[in-house]
Write a protein that holds these residues in place. Structure first.
Motif, PDB file in Angstrom:
ATOM      1  N   THR A  91       0.806  -1.212   0.000  1.00 38.01           N
ATOM      2  CA  THR A  91       0.000   0.000   0.000  1.00 38.01           C
ATOM      3  C   THR A  91       0.840   1.263   0.000  1.00 38.01           C
ATOM      4  O   THR A  91       0.307   2.358  -0.126  1.00 38.01           O
ATOM      5  N   THR A  92       2.158   1.139   0.146  1.00 38.31           N
ATOM      6  CA  THR A  92       3.007   2.324   0.075  1.00 38.31           C
ATOM      7  C   THR A  92       3.143   2.812  -1.359  1.00 38.31           C
ATOM      8  O   THR A  92       3.543   3.936  -1.597  1.00 38.31           O
ATOM      9  N   GLY A  93       2.851   1.961  -2.319  1.00 36.02           N
ATOM     10  CA  GLY A  93       2.951   2.361  -3.705  1.00 36.02           C
ATOM     11  C   GLY A  93       4.284   2.023  -4.332  1.00 36.02           C
ATOM     12  O   GLY A  93       4.439   2.114  -5.537  1.00 36.02           O
ATOM     13  N   LEU A  94       5.289   1.636  -3.540  1.00 36.13           N
ATOM     14  CA  LEU A  94       6.586   1.239  -4.070  1.00 36.13           C
ATOM     15  C   LEU A  94       6.903  -0.172  -3.594  1.00 36.13           C
ATOM     16  O   LEU A  94       6.426  -0.596  -2.541  1.00 36.13           O
ATOM     17  N   PRO A  95       7.710  -0.905  -4.360  1.00 38.33           N
ATOM     18  CA  PRO A  95       8.033  -2.282  -3.955  1.00 38.33           C
ATOM     19  C   PRO A  95       8.683  -2.316  -2.572  1.00 38.33           C
ATOM     20  O   PRO A  95       9.434  -1.418  -2.192  1.00 38.33           O
ATOM     21  N   LYS A  96       8.392  -3.383  -1.833  1.00 40.31           N
ATOM     22  CA  LYS A  96       8.979  -3.588  -0.509  1.00 40.31           C
ATOM     23  C   LYS A  96       9.876  -4.812  -0.556  1.00 40.31           C
ATOM     24  O   LYS A  96       9.560  -5.797  -1.210  1.00 40.31           O
ATOM     25  N   SER A  97      10.977  -4.744   0.170  1.00 43.79           N
ATOM     26  CA  SER A  97      11.967  -5.820   0.137  1.00 43.79           C
ATOM     27  C   SER A  97      11.673  -6.836   1.230  1.00 43.79           C
ATOM     28  O   SER A  97      12.093  -6.680   2.375  1.00 43.79           O
ATOM     29  N   ALA A  98      10.938  -7.872   0.880  1.00 48.24           N
ATOM     30  CA  ALA A  98      10.578  -8.910   1.842  1.00 48.24           C
ATOM     31  C   ALA A  98      11.788  -9.788   2.121  1.00 48.24           C
ATOM     32  O   ALA A  98      12.505 -10.201   1.215  1.00 48.24           O
ATOM     33  N   ILE A  99      12.000 -10.070   3.394  1.00 48.41           N
ATOM     34  CA  ILE A  99      13.137 -10.883   3.814  1.00 48.41           C
ATOM     35  C   ILE A  99      12.791 -12.358   3.709  1.00 48.41           C
ATOM     36  O   ILE A  99      11.851 -12.845   4.348  1.00 48.41           O
ATOM     37  N   MET A 100      13.533 -13.065   2.874  1.00 49.82           N
ATOM     38  CA  MET A 100      13.427 -14.520   2.797  1.00 49.82           C
ATOM     39  C   MET A 100      14.521 -15.084   3.691  1.00 49.82           C
ATOM     40  O   MET A 100      15.698 -15.081   3.353  1.00 49.82           O
ATOM     41  N   SER A 101      14.131 -15.529   4.875  1.00 53.54           N
ATOM     42  CA  SER A 101      15.104 -15.988   5.867  1.00 53.54           C
ATOM     43  C   SER A 101      15.605 -17.384   5.531  1.00 53.54           C
ATOM     44  O   SER A 101      15.035 -18.098   4.708  1.00 53.54           O
ATOM     45  N   TRP A 102      16.678 -17.789   6.210  1.00 54.73           N
ATOM     46  CA  TRP A 102      17.191 -19.150   6.039  1.00 54.73           C
ATOM     47  C   TRP A 102      16.166 -20.162   6.509  1.00 54.73           C
ATOM     48  O   TRP A 102      16.098 -21.274   5.989  1.00 54.73           O
ATOM     49  N   ARG A 103      15.348 -19.777   7.496  1.00 51.42           N
ATOM     50  CA  ARG A 103      14.299 -20.687   7.971  1.00 51.42           C
ATOM     51  C   ARG A 103      13.274 -20.948   6.868  1.00 51.42           C
ATOM     52  O   ARG A 103      12.823 -22.076   6.683  1.00 51.42           O
ATOM     53  N   LYS A 104      12.920 -19.900   6.132  1.00 55.66           N
ATOM     54  CA  LYS A 104      11.984 -20.079   5.030  1.00 55.66           C
ATOM     55  C   LYS A 104      12.585 -20.966   3.945  1.00 55.66           C
ATOM     56  O   LYS A 104      11.887 -21.788   3.346  1.00 55.66           O
ATOM     57  N   ALA A 105      13.882 -20.773   3.691  1.00 55.71           N
ATOM     58  CA  ALA A 105      14.551 -21.614   2.701  1.00 55.71           C
ATOM     59  C   ALA A 105      14.519 -23.075   3.139  1.00 55.71           C
ATOM     60  O   ALA A 105      14.276 -23.982   2.331  1.00 55.71           O
ATOM     61  N   PHE A 106      14.748 -23.313   4.422  1.00 56.97           N
ATOM     62  CA  PHE A 106      14.694 -24.677   4.950  1.00 56.97           C
ATOM     63  C   PHE A 106      13.288 -25.257   4.845  1.00 56.97           C
ATOM     64  O   PHE A 106      13.085 -26.389   4.397  1.00 56.97           O
TER      65      PHE A 106
END
Length: 628
Positions: A224-239
């Motif tokens: 909703t900010t109108g600009l892309p947001k940098s979502a963190i893909m953690s090592w836990r998500k990778a696992f």
């Protein structure tokens, strides 16, 4: 008698699914905890284990179109070959480009092997890759690089025409940023040369003190900010993606996962590549999705799994019969957005045994899955057995929403929220287990504290508790199955991409002659997602034609194709007491025109101009003769 009893219990409680999932989850959880203790959370170590176990198995296949034969030439890398290429590229990045551990390195690449080479080379070095959407340019691109404080920016030569006009401004605003366009032909000669030097980072320098909730990669999402947001893909998500998700989707060392989805999204990268590389399977990476060659590529590469989004399934279903649509080895199709009304037909027509539908958001702590082979669970995005459901009820639930404002959670007089009833739509929330340290559960967006906090609801059931807000509307039935309904707030989905209405509005408002505008998503029969619908209030004295011409010209150069408003109409736009646009008057617009019969214009894909949406044109859109 015993068999009948087992079948009955399985139908009612889905016992077999629990038996399949639970032992593996427990085993892999213990292994992950051991890796956390040994500071080996980087997926690189899991990749190396796979290379050691399956050096001669195919890891990556890239089908290149052969115009002479009208077929495909397969570019194939075994795990050993892929590993050696990555080590050689790592040496080049360190010695010639100065890439260091813990740096954030942005990569703007199309679907090609180099994307994966670069990605895993950065993980080997200990750097953090940021995957850029190659459709993004101008100010949104500059924002993407600045918000993550990227030190290097690698640009694909095939993407260069899109971003070329932005590079000078980017260098001016970020003088310390190193911008590199790699000569791929020359580079590949070096990477394939066995005499070229390789580099493997010392374990003590490769994110040695990382926790499993620290940054593994960055993937951008609109908000909703109108600009892309940098979502963190953690090592836990990778696992979790490689171990849990892959297991649920029946990805094994014999699997060949075919994806035509863009690697800059988590669907292809985290849920396509990692599950295969984590277990010794093979990834088939298509340059882009093509209706005419989809099944041929799946056939010639021996694919056992294909990835989809709802739009892909609709395109395939609406296409004419293809000679290879049943002549393949695909057993599983997995993705999100497959409509329940074509679920059975999709499986039957293309000879698919199982559908793996899931719900996930890029920044969400975890995903839900539904692996469906029979008739039970059609349309669901979560379907587990009784035991798993009983555990998950402590992890996520569906909350009632405010009947006056769907973007807000309902709270009673005490300020507490309530779980939605069965089959009642509500917002999916996920528990943050350590509210005082929420990043250990929900990492949010890098360098964007305000937007990260906006996704956290506190004091939901108890004082000081915290839950992640998905921003999506789902419902749960009495069997514990979850069904996706729609997105809440100011985003909608079109052509497999999330569109921020604020970003579109900001661009339209820059057009001379536009006084105010409001963008919403409009449902179009026989089309997935919602098409952009822009209501414009123009400055008096200017003609509608002139404003339309200016808007069409401006959005062609500033917005990706999927974000450009498909429909436009003119009206007065009311404002709220706090001087914000009141969108409630424009929600769910009627097409081809509303009750007041205002003229609606549509964006002609061929002429790139807005033209009147007549009844004849509307009929052709619904029949598929005019593509939006």
């Amino acid at each position: 008698m015993i068999t009948e009893l087992v079948d009955y219990l399985d139908t009612k409680f889905r016992v077999r699914e629990d038996i399949y999932i639970v032992p593996t989850v427990l085993k892999r959880c213990f292994h992950h905890l051991y890796n956390c203790y040994k500071h080996r959370v980087n997926f690189w170590y899991q990749f190396e284990e796979t290379v050691g176990r399956y050096p001669d198995k195919n890891a990556l296949i890239f089908p290149r179109k052969n115009t002479a034969t009208n077929g495909f030439d397969l570019e194939i890398y075994t795990y050993k070959e892929l590993y050696e290429v990555v080590l050689r590229l790592s040496h080049i990045l360190v010695e010639e480009y100065g890439v260091c551990p813990d740096e954030i390195v942005a990569m703007d690449y199309a679907n090609k092997p180099m994307f994966i080479f670069l990605w895993f080379a950065l993980w080997n070095i200990g750097a953090k890759p940021a995957f850029l959407n190659f459709n993004v340019t101008k100010n949104p691109l500059i924002h993407c690089l600045k918000v993550v404080e990227s030190s290097h920016f690698f640009v694909d030569v095939d993407v260069l025409p899109t971003v070329k006009d932005t590079l000078d401004e980017l260098q001016e605003k970020s003088p310390s940023l190193s911008i590199s366009v790699l000569n791929e032909d020359t580079l590949m000669q070096r990477l394939l040369d066995p005499e070229s030097l390789g580099f493997r980072q010392a374990d003590q320098r490769r994110n040695y003190m990382d926790n499993d909730y620290d940054i593994g990669a960055l993937i951008y999402t609109s908000g909703t900010t109108g600009l892309p947001k940098s979502a963190i893909m953690s090592w836990r998500k990778a696992f979790m993606a490689s171990s849990f998700f892959g297991h649920v989707m029946r990805i094994s060392s014999d699997s060949v996962v075919f994806t035509a989805m863009p690697l800059y999204h988590s669907t292809a990268a985290m849920l396509g590549v990692l599950p295969a590389f984590g277990i010794g399977g093979c990834v088939v990476l298509a340059p882009k999705f093509s209706v005419s060659s989809f099944w041929t590529q799946a056939k010639v590469t021996g694919a056992t799994h294909i990835q989809y989004v709802g739009e892909v399934c609709r395109y395939l279903m609406n296409s004419s019969v293809h000679p290879d649509e049943k002549n393949h080895h695909v057993k599983v199709a997995y993705g999100n957005g497959l409509r329940s009304d074509i679920w059975r037909q999709f499986k039957q027509r293309f000879n698919i045994e199982a559908v793996g539908e899931f719900y996930a958001a890029t920044e969400a702590p975890f995903a839900t899955t539904c692996f469906q082979t029979g008739n039970f669970g059609i349309g669901a995005c979560r379907s587990y057995g009784k035991f798993v459901n009983s555990v998950l009820q402590f992890q996520h639930c569906i909350l009632k929403i405010d009947p006056e404002d769907s973007t807000r959670l309902y709270r009673d007089k005490t300020g507490r929220c309530h779980v939605a009833d069965f089959d009642e739509p509500g917002e999916l929330v996920m528990k943050i287990f350590f509210p005082r340290n929420p990043k250990s559960t929900f990492q949010g967006y890098l360098n964007n504290k305000r937007e990260t906090e906006s996704k956290v609801a506190r004091n939901v059931f108890h004082k000081n508790d915290a839950w992640y807000r998905s921003g999506d509307l789902l419902r749960m039935d009495k069997d514990g199955l979850l069904y996706f309904i729609d997105r809440l707030g100011d985003t909608f989905r079109w052509k497999s991409e999330n569109v921020s209405t604020t970003e579109v509005e900001n661009e339209v408002l820059q057009v001379k002659g536009v006084k105010q505008c409001c963008v919403v998503g409009a449902q179009v029969l026989n089309h997935e997602g919602r098409a952009g619908y822009c209501v414009i209030e123009k400055i008096e004295g200017l003609t509608t034609e002139k404003v339309l011409e200016s808007v069409a010209h401006h959005i062609q150069t500033t917005l990706p194709s999927y974000a450009r408003p498909v429909f436009v109409r003119f009206d007065n736009i009311p404002m709220t007491d706090n001087h914000k646009v009141s969108k409630k008057d424009f929600k769910d617009p009627q097409l081809p025109r509303n009750k007041c019969e205002e003229i609606v214009y549509y964006l002609n894909g061929k002429t790139k101009e807005y033209q009147s949406l007549t009844d004849e044109v509307w009929s052709q859109i619904l029949d598929g003769n005019i593509r939006l």
